[in-house]
Design an enzyme around this catalytic site. Structure first.
Site, PDB file in Angstrom:
ATOM      1  N   ARG A  49      10.994 -13.074  25.377  1.00 52.32           N
ATOM      2  CA  ARG A  49      10.894 -11.654  25.903  1.00 52.32           C
ATOM      3  C   ARG A  49      10.946 -10.609  24.778  1.00 52.32           C
ATOM      4  NH1 ARG A  49      14.709 -10.283  23.307  1.00 52.32           N
ATOM      5  NH2 ARG A  49      14.726  -8.288  24.170  1.00 52.32           N
ATOM      6  N   ALA A  51       9.146  -6.946  23.356  1.00 49.18           N
ATOM      7  CA  ALA A  51       7.703  -6.342  23.581  1.00 49.18           C
ATOM      8  C   ALA A  51       6.986  -7.148  22.309  1.00 49.18           C
ATOM      9  CB  ALA A  51       7.455  -4.945  23.208  1.00 49.18           C
ATOM     10  N   ARG A  87       3.440  -9.691  32.638  1.00 49.08           N
ATOM     11  CA  ARG A  87       4.491  -8.479  32.762  1.00 49.08           C
ATOM     12  C   ARG A  87       3.731  -7.372  32.609  1.00 49.08           C
ATOM     13  NH1 ARG A  87       9.902  -9.186  29.639  1.00 49.08           N
ATOM     14  NH2 ARG A  87      10.626  -7.769  31.013  1.00 49.08           N
ATOM     15  N   GLN A 197      20.770  -8.813  27.501  1.00 52.03           N
ATOM     16  CA  GLN A 197      19.923  -8.832  26.373  1.00 52.03           C
ATOM     17  C   GLN A 197      20.962  -8.735  25.218  1.00 52.03           C
ATOM     18  OE1 GLN A 197      18.648  -7.809  29.181  1.00 52.03           O
ATOM     19  NE2 GLN A 197      16.502  -8.064  29.115  1.00 52.03           N
ATOM     20  N   ASP A 238       8.964  -0.622  24.944  1.00 51.35           N
ATOM     21  CA  ASP A 238       7.951  -1.344  25.330  1.00 51.35           C
ATOM     22  C   ASP A 238       6.821  -0.476  25.609  1.00 51.35           C
ATOM     23  OD1 ASP A 238      10.437  -2.573  26.242  1.00 51.35           O
ATOM     24  OD2 ASP A 238       9.020  -4.196  26.539  1.00 51.35           O
ATOM     25  N   ASN A 248      11.854   1.886  27.695  1.00 44.51           N
ATOM     26  CA  ASN A 248      12.580   0.876  27.064  1.00 44.51           C
ATOM     27  C   ASN A 248      13.519   0.181  28.317  1.00 44.51           C
ATOM     28  OD1 ASN A 248      13.295  -0.862  24.690  1.00 44.51           O
ATOM     29  ND2 ASN A 248      15.212   0.269  24.964  1.00 44.51           N
ATOM     30  N   LYS A 249      14.350  -0.696  27.889  1.00 49.80           N
ATOM     31  CA  LYS A 249      15.323  -1.382  28.919  1.00 49.80           C
ATOM     32  C   LYS A 249      15.852  -0.158  29.722  1.00 49.80           C
ATOM     33  CE  LYS A 249      15.287  -4.888  29.433  1.00 49.80           C
ATOM     34  NZ  LYS A 249      14.379  -5.327  30.912  1.00 49.80           N
TER      35      LYS A 249
HETATM   36  O1  MRU Z   1      12.952  -7.329  29.293  1.00 46.39           O
HETATM   37  P1  MRU Z   1      12.932  -7.379  27.891  1.00 46.39           P
HETATM   38  O2  MRU Z   1      14.161  -8.231  27.568  1.00 46.39           O
HETATM   39  O3  MRU Z   1      11.610  -7.972  27.523  1.00 46.39           O
HETATM   40  O4  MRU Z   1      13.015  -6.076  27.210  1.00 46.39           O
HETATM   41  C1  MRU Z   1      13.155  -5.949  25.839  1.00 46.39           C
HETATM   42  C2  MRU Z   1      13.258  -4.415  25.586  1.00 46.39           C
HETATM   43  O5  MRU Z   1      13.332  -3.696  26.227  1.00 46.39           O
HETATM   44  C3  MRU Z   1      13.379  -4.201  23.977  1.00 46.39           C
HETATM   45  O6  MRU Z   1      14.123  -3.061  23.702  1.00 46.39           O
HETATM   46  C4  MRU Z   1      11.749  -3.702  23.828  1.00 46.39           C
HETATM   47  O7  MRU Z   1      11.099  -4.997  24.165  1.00 46.39           O
HETATM   48  C5  MRU Z   1      11.665  -3.171  22.410  1.00 46.39           C
HETATM   49  S1  MRU Z   1      11.948  -4.898  21.108  1.00 46.39           S
HETATM   50  C6  MRU Z   1      10.369  -4.904  20.377  1.00 46.39           C
END
Ligand code: MRU
Length: 354
Positions: A49, A51, A87, A197, A238, A248-249
């Site tokens: 996981r 990006a 995704r 995470q 992302d 983002n998350k």
């Molecule tokens: O769902 P995930 O764990 O893939 O989400 C990841 C994030 O939100 C990160 O902050 C994002 O990918 C940036 S890191 C290059």
């Protein structure tokens, strides 16, 4: 390809091996991916996981398709659409697959060219994250000078370290650089429910790197900011639109709001491959991933004997809903830290990058 800070590598059989992030921090397991479908599954089930790493695995997934279907370009291209759809929110995934497909279309030696391109994408990410680290750390030093600080407190959300973009991440890259430069740095790590995470992955990375950090429940950030315990917020992204809105998350937006209210700089660190020049209004236009409600109901940890366990934490008949991301509007973002420099979250500035 193999390096300490890479969660994916080609193993001695030529298959793609990845660090299985679903089991960290308590178990360090790897998973071998032999086919394009394996790559699709590993991305959707969160074996990998973040990006950048999703993009890397997708690129190697197309290489695995080239191995499966040899010179059948049409089949490889058709199958790569499945990886591309594994995704919806992280644009690096689509970007990497499109780049691989373009190479395959124009290739006379598909296997060799696909492998070389996937390796190239990874190697470029290493350079990007190194540069982001230096630029981000210059900003840290600048804030420290202006505020006459002896030490520095950063808050981050989710995981944007080397597990998310090789070799040092995006949001964590300036932190690793600060550690290298001898800055007295401390990181507030948002746990990042529902998948944790932050609590599971960011803490694991920071521990390994010897970076001083404290895990906090997601709801703690606003309080810390009100009490001047945060000097900067930095997260990855992302997808960032050409107008500067950043997906983002889930929960990132709330941190940006608190940061704005408390006059704390809020930065997003991202490689240029995370820009989506097609969209502008992120809230309206970015597709937000919906994930299984089980991720809200069930948590993984270790029991008192150190044995890994999945446990349900909610009543068995309650419903849950699980939005994977949210969008932070450009007006809440102090700046975008990219390998091309510090950019304003503004359409006129971002369009120059195209
Ligand atoms: O769902 P995930 O764990 O893939 O989400 C990841 C994030 O939100 C990160 O902050 C994002 O990918 C940036 S890191 C290059």
């Amino acid at each position: 390809m193999n390096g300490k800070y890479r969660p994916l590598w080609l193993n001695k059989n030529g298959d793609l091996e990845v660090l299985d992030q679903r089991y960290l921090p308590h178990e360090e397991l790897t998973r071998v991916l032999k086919t394009g479908d394996d790559a699709t599954e590993a991305i959707s089930d969160m074996t990998v996981r973040g990006a950048g790493v999703i993009g890397n695995v997708a690129a190697f997934g197309v290489y695995l398709l080239a191995r499966e279907f040899e010179n059948n370009k049409d089949k490889i291209i058709q199958e790569s659409a499945k990886i591309r759809a594994s995704r919806p929110t992280a644009v690096n995934l689509m970007w990497a697959v499109d780049r691989m497909v373009e190479v395959i279309k124009n290739s006379n030696d598909i296997l060799k060219d696909a492998k070389a391109e996937a390796i190239k994408i990874c190697d470029e990410d290493v350079k990007r994250s190194e540069t982001i680290g230096k630029i981000g750390c210059d900003i840290i030093e600048d804030i420290m000078r202006k505020k006459n600080l002896k030490n520095f407190n950063i808050l981050t959300h989710c995981n944007a370290g080397w597990l998310a973009i090789i070799d040092s991440g995006t949001a964590l890259a300036p932190i690793y650089e600060a550690k290298k430069r001898g800055i007295d740095i401390h990181v507030w790590v948002d746990e990042t429910r529902p998948r944790n995470q932050g609590a599971n992955l960011t803490s694991w990375e920071l521990l390994d790197a010897g970076v001083n950090h404290t895990i906090i429940a997601d709801n703690t950030g606003g309080h810390l900011m009100q009490h001047e315990m945060v000097d900067m917020v930095i997260t990855g992204a992302d997808r960032v639109t050409r107008c500067g809105d950043a997906a983002n998350k889930i929960g990132t937006y709330l941190k940006a709001l608190s940061a704005k209210d408390n006059n704390i700089p809020f930065y997003i660190a991202l490689p240029l491959s995370t820009f989506d020049f097609e969209s502008c209004d992120g809230v309206k236009e970015i597709e937000i991933e919906m994930r299984s409600e089980d991720e809200v109901h069930i948590m993984r940890g270790i029991d008192s004997n150190g044995k890994p366990q999945d446990i349900r934490i909610t009543p068995k008949d309650s419903k849950a809903i699980n939005y994977g991301f949210d969008v932070t509007p450009a007006r809440l973002i102090t700046g975008l830290i990219t390998e091309a420099g510090l950019i304003e979250a503004d359409e006129n500035e971002i369009k120059k990058l195209k």
